[in-house]
Structures are given as C-alpha cells and as structure tokens.
Design an enzyme around this catalytic site. Sequence first.
Site, PDB file in Angstrom:
ATOM      1  CE1 TYR A  39      16.185   3.952  17.992  1.00 13.89           C
ATOM      2  CE2 TYR A  39      17.259   1.795  18.001  1.00 13.89           C
ATOM      3  CZ  TYR A  39      16.596   2.969  18.837  1.00 13.89           C
ATOM      4  OH  TYR A  39      16.442   2.816  19.942  1.00 13.89           O
ATOM      5  CD1 TRP A  87       5.998   5.844  21.752  1.00 14.85           C
ATOM      6  CD2 TRP A  87       4.237   5.298  20.192  1.00 14.85           C
ATOM      7  NE1 TRP A  87       4.984   5.044  22.300  1.00 14.85           N
ATOM      8  CE2 TRP A  87       3.897   4.836  21.449  1.00 14.85           C
ATOM      9  CE3 TRP A  87       3.358   5.327  19.221  1.00 14.85           C
ATOM     10  CZ2 TRP A  87       2.712   4.139  21.832  1.00 14.85           C
ATOM     11  CZ3 TRP A  87       2.287   4.576  19.443  1.00 14.85           C
ATOM     12  CH2 TRP A  87       1.980   3.931  20.663  1.00 14.85           C
ATOM     13  CG  ASP A 124      13.869   6.216  17.257  1.00 14.73           C
ATOM     14  OD1 ASP A 124      13.768   5.937  18.537  1.00 14.73           O
ATOM     15  OD2 ASP A 124      13.240   5.528  16.263  1.00 14.73           O
ATOM     16  CG  ASP A 172       9.705  -1.089  20.902  1.00 14.69           C
ATOM     17  OD1 ASP A 172      10.917  -1.404  20.463  1.00 14.69           O
ATOM     18  OD2 ASP A 172       8.556  -1.943  20.587  1.00 14.69           O
TER      19      ASP A 172
HETATM   20  N1  ABN Z   1      11.937   3.512  17.678  1.00 15.72           N
HETATM   21  C1  ABN Z   1      12.854   2.440  18.210  1.00 15.72           C
HETATM   22  C2  ABN Z   1      13.107   1.519  16.965  1.00 15.72           C
HETATM   23  C3  ABN Z   1      14.147   1.646  16.093  1.00 15.72           C
HETATM   24  C4  ABN Z   1      14.194   0.660  15.354  1.00 15.72           C
HETATM   25  C5  ABN Z   1      13.245  -0.383  15.025  1.00 15.72           C
HETATM   26  C6  ABN Z   1      12.202  -0.434  15.896  1.00 15.72           C
HETATM   27  C7  ABN Z   1      12.063   0.494  17.245  1.00 15.72           C
END
Ligand code: ABN
Length: 166
Positions: free
Chosen positions: A154, A94, A113, A69
């Site tokens: 992110y 995750w 991430d 995701d």
């Molecule tokens: N792990 C990816 C992500 C980042 C920010 C918000 C949702 C998902």
Amino acid sequence: MLDNTIERFSRRIAMGSSRRGVLAGLGKLLIGGAALPLLPIDRAFGSTHVDPQQDDPTKCDYWKYCSMDGMLCSCCGGTGSDCPPGTSISKVSWVGTCRNGADGRNYLVSYTDCCGRSSCGQCNCNGNVGERPGYEMGIHNDINWCVANEQTSYHCTISLIVGLAD
Ligand code: ABN
C-alpha cells in the site's frame, strides 16, 4: 376516598401477581437496562457532515475525505484523484457518503488505494463517517485494498466521486 382507590388498586395487583412473578419482572428490567448501552447505536445519528468550510484537498478535513482512512496521494506525488507514478490503482475500494458543504448535498465517494510502492508516510487521514468496527467487515474502512492486486503493498489513497447519494 383516595385511600380507598389506592387500596383497591393495590389489592387488584396483589391478587393478579405472585411474589415470584414480580421478582422475575424486576430482574428482567434490571438486566435489560444494563444491556441497553451495549447495543449498537449510530452515534453519528445518521450525520455525514464533517466541516462544510474546509475546501483544501490537501487537508484531511476536506469534505470528500470524510470516510478516508489512509494517506493522501496529493501529498505523495499524485493528486486527490490520481495515483502517483510507479503505483497502480487497487481493484477494490471502500465507498463512503460525504456531504459537500458547498451545495449541501451528499455524495458517494470511493476511496481507492494506490499499490506497488511502500507506504508514502505523509498526510495520514482517518475519517470514519459511516464506518464500523472490524467485526462488521462490509462497513469497515481500515483495510489495505491492494490485497486484490498483484502488487499488494500500500502506498496512498485517492478519492473519486461516484455520484449523488440522494
Ligand atoms: N485503505 C488504506 C489502508 C491501507 C492499509 C491499511 C489500512 C488502511
């Protein structure tokens, strides 16, 4: 003969149950039946399979991305397993289970991430195999894993094979 049997059977039931008891039983059946669809059910029926044919790591349906995701770092100046320059790898991640169609085996895959730059905005993937809604925190993947880093913004997500799941 049949009439007698049915009559005796009906009498035995009638003697052993009250009208109130029968109504209460019917009520329980009705309420139980109505609540059944609300119970949590694994609608994937344990399946971890997305598309065994897909073997392009720059596409969302690549086998390893079944629980991804986020945005593919391979579209953001990095690779499927390396963060782009200027970003740092998240301290938490995750872990999902994906089936590799090439050998038919299930693998544990971590989704980590890359942090410290604003969102890459490319190749946004939303694989949800094994994922559950946000109220089940431990098994929800729609989370910014950069929150444990010093730089919490992110940028994109990489995926690493952790090992065989079975
Ligand atoms: N792990 C990816 C992500 C980042 C920010 C918000 C949702 C998902």
